[in-house]
Design a protein around this motif. Structure first.
Motif, mmCIF file in Angstrom:
data_model
loop_
_atom_site.group_PDB
_atom_site.id
_atom_site.type_symbol
_atom_site.label_atom_id
_atom_site.label_comp_id
_atom_site.label_asym_id
_atom_site.label_seq_id
_atom_site.Cartn_x
_atom_site.Cartn_y
_atom_site.Cartn_z
ATOM 1 N N ILE A 49 51.764 1.003 34.745
ATOM 2 C CA ILE A 49 53.012 1.494 34.147
ATOM 3 C C ILE A 49 52.717 2.198 32.832
ATOM 4 O O ILE A 49 53.271 3.266 32.543
ATOM 5 C CB ILE A 49 54.012 0.335 33.938
ATOM 6 C CG1 ILE A 49 54.453 -0.261 35.273
ATOM 7 C CG2 ILE A 49 55.205 0.778 33.117
ATOM 8 C CD1 ILE A 49 55.242 0.686 36.161
ATOM 9 N N LEU A 50 51.826 1.622 32.026
ATOM 10 C CA LEU A 50 51.459 2.233 30.748
ATOM 11 C C LEU A 50 50.859 3.619 30.980
ATOM 12 O O LEU A 50 51.217 4.586 30.302
ATOM 13 C CB LEU A 50 50.491 1.338 29.989
ATOM 14 C CG LEU A 50 50.053 1.838 28.614
ATOM 15 C CD1 LEU A 50 51.250 1.929 27.679
ATOM 16 C CD2 LEU A 50 48.999 0.903 28.037
ATOM 17 N N LYS A 51 49.955 3.727 31.946
ATOM 18 C CA LYS A 51 49.339 5.024 32.248
ATOM 19 C C LYS A 51 50.378 6.031 32.732
ATOM 20 O O LYS A 51 50.322 7.211 32.373
ATOM 21 C CB LYS A 51 48.239 4.860 33.298
ATOM 22 C CG LYS A 51 46.995 4.210 32.748
ATOM 23 C CD LYS A 51 45.931 4.048 33.818
ATOM 24 C CE LYS A 51 44.705 3.363 33.272
ATOM 25 N NZ LYS A 51 43.681 3.153 34.315
ATOM 26 N N GLU A 52 51.329 5.583 33.547
ATOM 27 C CA GLU A 52 52.405 6.474 34.016
ATOM 28 C C GLU A 52 53.232 6.990 32.838
ATOM 29 O O GLU A 52 53.576 8.170 32.786
ATOM 30 C CB GLU A 52 53.318 5.733 34.995
ATOM 31 C CG GLU A 52 52.715 5.514 36.360
ATOM 32 C CD GLU A 52 53.637 4.724 37.273
ATOM 33 O OE1 GLU A 52 54.837 4.525 36.933
ATOM 34 O OE2 GLU A 52 53.166 4.301 38.338
ATOM 35 N N ARG A 53 53.568 6.110 31.922
ATOM 36 C CA ARG A 53 54.386 6.500 30.768
ATOM 37 C C ARG A 53 53.619 7.462 29.858
ATOM 38 O O ARG A 53 54.199 8.405 29.318
ATOM 39 C CB ARG A 53 54.832 5.275 29.974
ATOM 40 C CG ARG A 53 55.712 4.346 30.754
ATOM 41 C CD ARG A 53 57.096 4.948 30.969
ATOM 42 N NE ARG A 53 57.792 4.497 32.150
ATOM 43 C CZ ARG A 53 58.357 3.328 32.357
ATOM 44 N NH1 ARG A 53 58.275 2.413 31.445
ATOM 45 N NH2 ARG A 53 58.991 3.059 33.471
ATOM 46 N N ILE A 54 52.329 7.234 29.705
ATOM 47 C CA ILE A 54 51.507 8.142 28.898
ATOM 48 C C ILE A 54 51.494 9.525 29.535
ATOM 49 O O ILE A 54 51.658 10.542 28.854
ATOM 50 C CB ILE A 54 50.076 7.594 28.732
ATOM 51 C CG1 ILE A 54 50.093 6.371 27.810
ATOM 52 C CG2 ILE A 54 49.135 8.653 28.180
ATOM 53 C CD1 ILE A 54 48.771 5.618 27.741
#
Length: 96
Positions: A49-54
């Protein structure tokens, strides 16, 4: 500690090692934030999720702090005497 558990008795050492390695990996994933399942979509991890948001925002996001909650934490279980409570209610309606 894991190697000495009863369910591993009688198994070859190489099989024991793989079973213990799998158990430790699973335990680590449950404890480490980035490996935990995302609350809103359990098919993804916090890291995904963090990578998607980045990627979506184009900004470098950093998790600086977080709070670990345990299921049911903060809920106090009342230790009530059921029979005593019933007797107390009945006293209201009794007349001498």
């Amino acid at each position: 500690v894991e190697m000495a558990k009863e369910d591993l008795e009688g198994k070859p050492d190489n099989v024991k090692e793989k079973i213990v390695e799998g158990r430790l990996k699973k335990q680590f994933e449950e404890v480490a934030l980035m490996g935990q399942k995302w609350l809103k979509d359990e098919d993804k991890t916090v890291e995904e999720i963090l990578k998607e948001r980045i990627a979506k925002l184009g900004e470098n996001l950093v998790i600086r702090r977080f709070a670990r909650l345990t299921l049911g934490e903060g809920l106090e279980k009342r230790d009530a005497d059921f029979a005593g409570g019933v007797e107390k209610e009945l006293e209201k309606y009794r007349s001498d």
